[in-house]
Design a protein around this motif. Structure first.
Motif, PDB file in Angstrom:
ATOM      1  N   GLN A  92       0.791  -1.076   0.243  1.00  0.00           N
ATOM      2  CA  GLN A  92       0.644  -0.184  -0.007  1.00  0.00           C
ATOM      3  C   GLN A  92       0.783   1.342   0.244  1.00  0.00           C
ATOM      4  O   GLN A  92       0.632   2.462  -1.045  1.00  0.00           O
ATOM      5  N   PHE A  93       2.188   1.531   1.455  1.00  0.00           N
ATOM      6  CA  PHE A  93       2.560   2.323   1.673  1.00  0.00           C
ATOM      7  C   PHE A  93       3.639   2.582   0.027  1.00  0.00           C
ATOM      8  O   PHE A  93       4.507   3.593   0.503  1.00  0.00           O
ATOM      9  N   CYS A  94       3.835   1.780  -0.454  1.00  0.00           N
ATOM     10  CA  CYS A  94       5.640   1.918  -0.840  1.00  0.00           C
ATOM     11  C   CYS A  94       4.690   1.308  -2.948  1.00  0.00           C
ATOM     12  O   CYS A  94       4.496   2.068  -3.453  1.00  0.00           O
ATOM     13  N   GLY A  95       4.029   0.334  -3.368  1.00  0.00           N
ATOM     14  CA  GLY A  95       4.161  -0.431  -4.571  1.00  0.00           C
ATOM     15  C   GLY A  95       3.100   0.339  -4.717  1.00  0.00           C
ATOM     16  O   GLY A  95       3.299   1.708  -6.670  1.00  0.00           O
ATOM     17  N   ASN A  96       2.295   1.173  -4.190  1.00  0.00           N
ATOM     18  CA  ASN A  96       0.797   1.478  -4.880  1.00  0.00           C
ATOM     19  C   ASN A  96       1.311   3.248  -5.170  1.00  0.00           C
ATOM     20  O   ASN A  96       0.593   3.553  -6.394  1.00  0.00           O
ATOM     21  N   PHE A  97       1.734   3.583  -4.623  1.00  0.00           N
ATOM     22  CA  PHE A  97       2.110   5.130  -4.160  1.00  0.00           C
ATOM     23  C   PHE A  97       2.923   5.766  -5.383  1.00  0.00           C
ATOM     24  O   PHE A  97       3.282   6.386  -6.165  1.00  0.00           O
ATOM     25  N   ASN A  98       4.414   4.253  -4.848  1.00  0.00           N
ATOM     26  CA  ASN A  98       5.082   4.758  -6.135  1.00  0.00           C
ATOM     27  C   ASN A  98       4.961   4.097  -7.632  1.00  0.00           C
ATOM     28  O   ASN A  98       5.629   4.847  -8.463  1.00  0.00           O
ATOM     29  N   PHE A  99       4.314   3.021  -8.269  1.00  0.00           N
ATOM     30  CA  PHE A  99       2.807   3.133  -9.166  1.00  0.00           C
ATOM     31  C   PHE A  99       2.726   4.004  -9.513  1.00  0.00           C
ATOM     32  O   PHE A  99       2.023   4.721 -10.705  1.00  0.00           O
ATOM     33  N   VAL A 100       1.811   4.932  -8.873  1.00  0.00           N
ATOM     34  CA  VAL A 100       1.223   5.987  -8.787  1.00  0.00           C
ATOM     35  C   VAL A 100       1.640   7.471  -9.242  1.00  0.00           C
ATOM     36  O   VAL A 100       1.366   8.301 -10.397  1.00  0.00           O
ATOM     37  N   TYR A 101       2.642   7.482  -8.428  1.00  0.00           N
ATOM     38  CA  TYR A 101       3.178   8.735  -8.703  1.00  0.00           C
ATOM     39  C   TYR A 101       4.509   9.000 -10.640  1.00  0.00           C
ATOM     40  O   TYR A 101       4.180   9.817 -11.451  1.00  0.00           O
ATOM     41  N   ARG A 102       4.291   7.333 -10.528  1.00  0.00           N
ATOM     42  CA  ARG A 102       4.857   7.812 -11.431  1.00  0.00           C
ATOM     43  C   ARG A 102       3.863   7.781 -12.987  1.00  0.00           C
ATOM     44  O   ARG A 102       4.775   7.709 -14.330  1.00  0.00           O
ATOM     45  N   ALA A 103       3.061   6.596 -12.600  1.00  0.00           N
ATOM     46  CA  ALA A 103       1.652   6.806 -13.972  1.00  0.00           C
ATOM     47  C   ALA A 103       1.496   8.256 -13.729  1.00  0.00           C
ATOM     48  O   ALA A 103       1.244   8.770 -15.784  1.00  0.00           O
ATOM     49  N   GLU A 104       1.230   9.208 -12.890  1.00  0.00           N
ATOM     50  CA  GLU A 104       1.114  11.303 -13.251  1.00  0.00           C
ATOM     51  C   GLU A 104       2.315  11.738 -14.501  1.00  0.00           C
ATOM     52  O   GLU A 104       2.414  12.491 -14.626  1.00  0.00           O
ATOM     53  N   GLU A 105       3.139  10.562 -14.463  1.00  0.00           N
ATOM     54  CA  GLU A 105       4.573  11.243 -14.779  1.00  0.00           C
ATOM     55  C   GLU A 105       4.114  11.539 -16.756  1.00  0.00           C
ATOM     56  O   GLU A 105       4.898  11.992 -17.829  1.00  0.00           O
ATOM     57  N   HIS A 106       2.842  10.409 -16.975  1.00  0.00           N
ATOM     58  CA  HIS A 106       2.346  10.211 -18.477  1.00  0.00           C
ATOM     59  C   HIS A 106       1.271  10.293 -19.030  1.00  0.00           C
ATOM     60  O   HIS A 106       0.546  10.609 -19.316  1.00  0.00           O
ATOM     61  N   LEU A 107       0.183  10.236 -17.098  1.00  0.00           N
ATOM     62  CA  LEU A 107      -1.344  10.679 -17.725  1.00  0.00           C
ATOM     63  C   LEU A 107      -1.705  11.798 -16.880  1.00  0.00           C
ATOM     64  O   LEU A 107      -1.255  12.322 -15.733  1.00  0.00           O
ATOM     65  N   THR A 108      -2.300  12.511 -16.886  1.00  0.00           N
ATOM     66  CA  THR A 108      -3.753  13.445 -16.229  1.00  0.00           C
ATOM     67  C   THR A 108      -3.826  12.712 -15.034  1.00  0.00           C
ATOM     68  O   THR A 108      -4.397  11.627 -15.062  1.00  0.00           O
ATOM     69  N   SER A 109      -3.464  12.837 -13.809  1.00  0.00           N
ATOM     70  CA  SER A 109      -4.206  12.691 -12.441  1.00  0.00           C
ATOM     71  C   SER A 109      -5.373  12.712 -12.156  1.00  0.00           C
ATOM     72  O   SER A 109      -6.252  11.698 -12.024  1.00  0.00           O
ATOM     73  N   GLY A 110      -6.613  12.981 -13.576  1.00  0.00           N
ATOM     74  CA  GLY A 110      -7.774  13.130 -13.306  1.00  0.00           C
ATOM     75  C   GLY A 110      -7.917  11.958 -13.545  1.00  0.00           C
ATOM     76  O   GLY A 110      -9.187  10.486 -13.598  1.00  0.00           O
ATOM     77  N   ILE A 111      -7.137  11.397 -15.542  1.00  0.00           N
ATOM     78  CA  ILE A 111      -7.732   9.815 -15.116  1.00  0.00           C
ATOM     79  C   ILE A 111      -6.796   9.398 -14.658  1.00  0.00           C
ATOM     80  O   ILE A 111      -7.660   7.450 -14.270  1.00  0.00           O
ATOM     81  N   VAL A 112      -6.000   9.186 -14.083  1.00  0.00           N
ATOM     82  CA  VAL A 112      -5.573   8.078 -12.686  1.00  0.00           C
ATOM     83  C   VAL A 112      -5.987   7.935 -11.977  1.00  0.00           C
ATOM     84  O   VAL A 112      -6.682   7.194 -11.486  1.00  0.00           O
ATOM     85  N   ALA A 113      -7.437   9.105 -11.677  1.00  0.00           N
ATOM     86  CA  ALA A 113      -8.368   8.991 -10.185  1.00  0.00           C
ATOM     87  C   ALA A 113      -9.022   8.418 -10.753  1.00  0.00           C
ATOM     88  O   ALA A 113      -9.625   7.238 -10.085  1.00  0.00           O
TER      89      ALA A 113
END
Length: 223
Positions: A92-113
């Motif tokens: 939760q506090f490592c894998g989840n957030f590290n994936f999400v932070y890197r995803a937002e370098e390629h997608l808008t935050s709204g799409i990730v949400a």
């Protein structure tokens, strides 16, 4: 003998979300969770994503311990509790957030949400496999409609930012974050997790997650 006179009709209790004790916490969590995407967008512009995640939970860990103590919860969770907390920290506090932070370098935050709104789907599937919980046909139908809707959004996103980012990579990273979060959600609902005070379990999980985040950030981005 005459039948007793019928009493006044009983009122149907209000829907759960109309009760203040349910609605207020729900709205508070929605506000916190919804606003976190703005925090992420600001963080990834300043420092490496791995260190952004590490800083976030270095700050959160003592706050969670303070909350557990303030609510009178014992911090003694036993060996099985620490193993569960370590797993939660990793997923939760490592894998989840590290994936999400890197995803937002390629997608808008709204799409990730919006993609994270599908979290209930892997939650249900993993709960079926790990906890034996049943999945209803209605849930499967609703999930199929939701997945189709998100897929259409992703197609539009790919067309709009074709030259600005790697959309397929962003999608894969987001899926990694969703699966990490889902696995953490489901294992938290096992017998060990249900027997422990939630605040205490999360305090240790955030602490372990922060330690893993620091080690990962040091290895990937340097000190």
């Amino acid at each position: 003998m005459k039948d007793p006179a019928p009493g006044p009709p009983t009122e149907k209790p209000p829907h759960a979300l109309m009760r203040l004790g349910v609605a207020a916490p729900f709205l508070l969590v929605a506000l916190i969770w919804g606003s976190t995407w703005y925090v992420i967008t600001g963080q990834i512009a300043e420092v490496a994503p791995s260190w952004s995640v590490a800083f976030r939970f270095i700050i959160a860990a003592p706050a969670m311990f303070a909350l557990a103590l303030a609510t009178g919860k014992s911090l003694a969770i036993g060996r099985s509790g620490h193993l569960l907390a370590l797993a939660l920290g990793a997923f939760q506090f490592c894998g989840n957030f590290n994936f999400v932070y890197r995803a937002e370098e390629h997608l808008t935050s709204g799409i990730v949400a919006v993609m994270f709104a599908l979290l209930m789907v892997p939650n249900a599937l993993l709960a079926l496999v790990l906890l034996g919980q049943r999945i209803t046909p209605r849930f499967m139908t609703g999930s199929a409609v939701a997945i189709a809707g998100v897929a259409l959004l992703l197609i539009e996103e790919a067309r709009a930012v074709r030259l600005a980012g790697d959309v397929p990579l962003g999608i894969l990273l987001t899926v990694g974050g969703i699966l990490s979060a889902s696995l953490a959600n489901v294992i938290q609902a096992n017998e060990t997790g249900r027997a422990l005070p939630l605040a205490s379990l999360l305090a240790w999980a955030v602490l372990y997650g922060a330690g893993i985040d620091v080690a990962l950030a040091w290895a990937i981005a340097g000190p």
